[in-house]
Write a protein that holds these residues in place. Structure first.
Motif, PDB file in Angstrom:
ATOM      1  N   THR A  71       0.832  -1.202   0.000  1.00  0.00           N
ATOM      2  CA  THR A  71       0.000   0.000   0.000  1.00  0.00           C
ATOM      3  C   THR A  71       0.866   1.251   0.000  1.00  0.00           C
ATOM      4  O   THR A  71       0.598   2.217  -0.721  1.00  0.00           O
TER       5      THR A  71
ATOM      6  N   ASP B 154      -8.354   1.227  -4.295  1.00  0.00           N
ATOM      7  CA  ASP B 154      -8.039   0.449  -3.104  1.00  0.00           C
ATOM      8  C   ASP B 154      -8.876  -0.821  -3.138  1.00  0.00           C
ATOM      9  O   ASP B 154     -10.083  -0.793  -2.903  1.00  0.00           O
TER      10      ASP B 154
ATOM     11  N   GLN C 238      -8.461  -1.161   4.079  1.00  0.00           N
ATOM     12  CA  GLN C 238      -8.571   0.004   3.210  1.00  0.00           C
ATOM     13  C   GLN C 238      -7.715   1.164   3.742  1.00  0.00           C
ATOM     14  O   GLN C 238      -8.179   1.992   4.536  1.00  0.00           O
TER      15      GLN C 238
ATOM     16  N   LEU D  59      -5.280   2.843   1.429  1.00  0.00           N
ATOM     17  CA  LEU D  59      -4.624   3.563   0.340  1.00  0.00           C
ATOM     18  C   LEU D  59      -4.933   5.055   0.387  1.00  0.00           C
ATOM     19  O   LEU D  59      -4.048   5.887   0.157  1.00  0.00           O
TER      20      LEU D  59
END
Length: 331
Positions: free
Chosen positions: A14, A35, A40, A42
């Motif tokens: 990431t 993403d 999650q 990003l």
């Protein structure tokens, strides 16, 4: 180019996805970042604050399907459109920079990078849903997305070799495996190489969290010529991950040079448009026969128009690479 960042959980994929997006945007390139990881992060890595979260595409699949199917006569309703359904005459195709309701609905700007997200795995999903159902939105978008010269789609994928549980792994022009200099890190590389062998996946390894020449030697010994470039441990990146201010100018010269190496590898990748479409159809047929025909009560092979090529003239087969920054980041 459509680009995937994959790797073992915690490898830094990431972070490198975000740094690469920042690098491209700083050069003035249009960048669409997606993403697609179950965690999650990003958007945060791209500088979005906690209150600025892209709407979760995975929770609005019917909305996305209804837009993309347009008036394609082979797809009478969203109910019979599955994640692998390919475009055909009448389908709505997407451009990276063009205005469309999906970008307006789901996109968030992060310093020049358009960010989309599948959405996190929620409490309501526990025990009743699979994260791959959310990834269907990404597969649909990539199947209907046309990118032209100088445009980049960067997808932060799920950890490990999990991408092979769907057809997503075939939707990219270049896949970058982020690999720490550890036995667990290179084990993911072996899995990817084995699973991707029959699908012509263009794969490069990015060494990450490198501390010395022994780390580089270990990766070179384990992954061979797949090793493209290495990124060293970075104090500015650690500061970014802790929420402190960060710009690309803070990054060490060797790591800036490594980002340029990644871009050079992308820009010299040759897109095989026929392979892309052929694999799109093949993956759709596999899903139709495995589960989708039963789920929809229809023969979904009829959704394929074998003669349809979505404006392939807009899609470059190759690009001329810019001069590489070279320097300390190269291995």
């Amino acid at each position: 180019m459509k680009i995937a960042f994959v790797g073992k959980g915690g490898s830094g994929k990431t972070t490198l996805s975000a740094l690469f997006c920042r690098h491209l945007a700083a050069l003035g390139h249009p960048v669409l970042a997606i993403d697609a990881d179950i965690n999650q992060h990003l958007g945060a890595a791209l500088g979005l604050d906690d209150g600025t979260v892209p709407p979760p595409m995975g929770e609005h699949l019917d909305e996305i399907k209804n837009y993309l199917r347009g008036d394609n006569p082979r797809i009478p309703s969203a109910a019979v459109m599955v994640k692998t359904t390919p475009p055909g005459p009448g389908s709505r195709l997407l451009s990276v920079t063009g205005d469309n309701p999906l970008w307006a609905r789901f996109g968030v700007d992060a310093a020049g990078v358009q960010v989309l997200a599948t959405g996190a795995f929620t409490e309501d999903d526990l025990g009743v849903a699979c994260f791959h159902s959310k990834l269907g939105s990404v597969e649909l978008l990539l199947n209907h997305l046309l990118d032209t010269a100088g445009e980049y789609i960067v997808v932060d994928m799920t950890a490990g070799a999990d991408a092979f549980a769907s057809g997503l792994f075939t939707r990219f022009d270049h896949t970058f495996l982020v690999c720490e200099p550890t036995r667990k890190g290179v084990a993911v590389h072996r899995q990817y190489r084995e699973y991707a062998a029959d699908f012509d996946v263009t794969l490069s390894v990015l060494g990450n969290k490198i501390t010395d020449v022994e780390d580089v030697a270990f990766l070179r010994r384990e992954v061979g010529d797949d090793l493209l470039v290495c990124f060293s441990q970075s104090a500015p990146v650690r500061a970014m991950e802790q929420g402190r201010p960060f710009t690309l100018d803070d990054l060490e010269p060797a790591n800036r040079a490594a980002l340029a190496e990644v871009q050079s590898a992308v820009d010299t990748t040759v897109r095989d448009w026929d392979r892309f479409v052929t694999q799109m159809h093949d993956i759709h047929l596999r899903n139709a026969h495995a589960w989708a025909n039963d789920a929809t009560g229809m023969d979904l092979s009829a959704q394929i128009d074998p003669a349809f090529r979505p404006a392939s003239g807009l899609v470059p087969t190759a690009r001329t690479a810019p001069d590489s920054a070279g320097g300390p980041g190269r291995v």
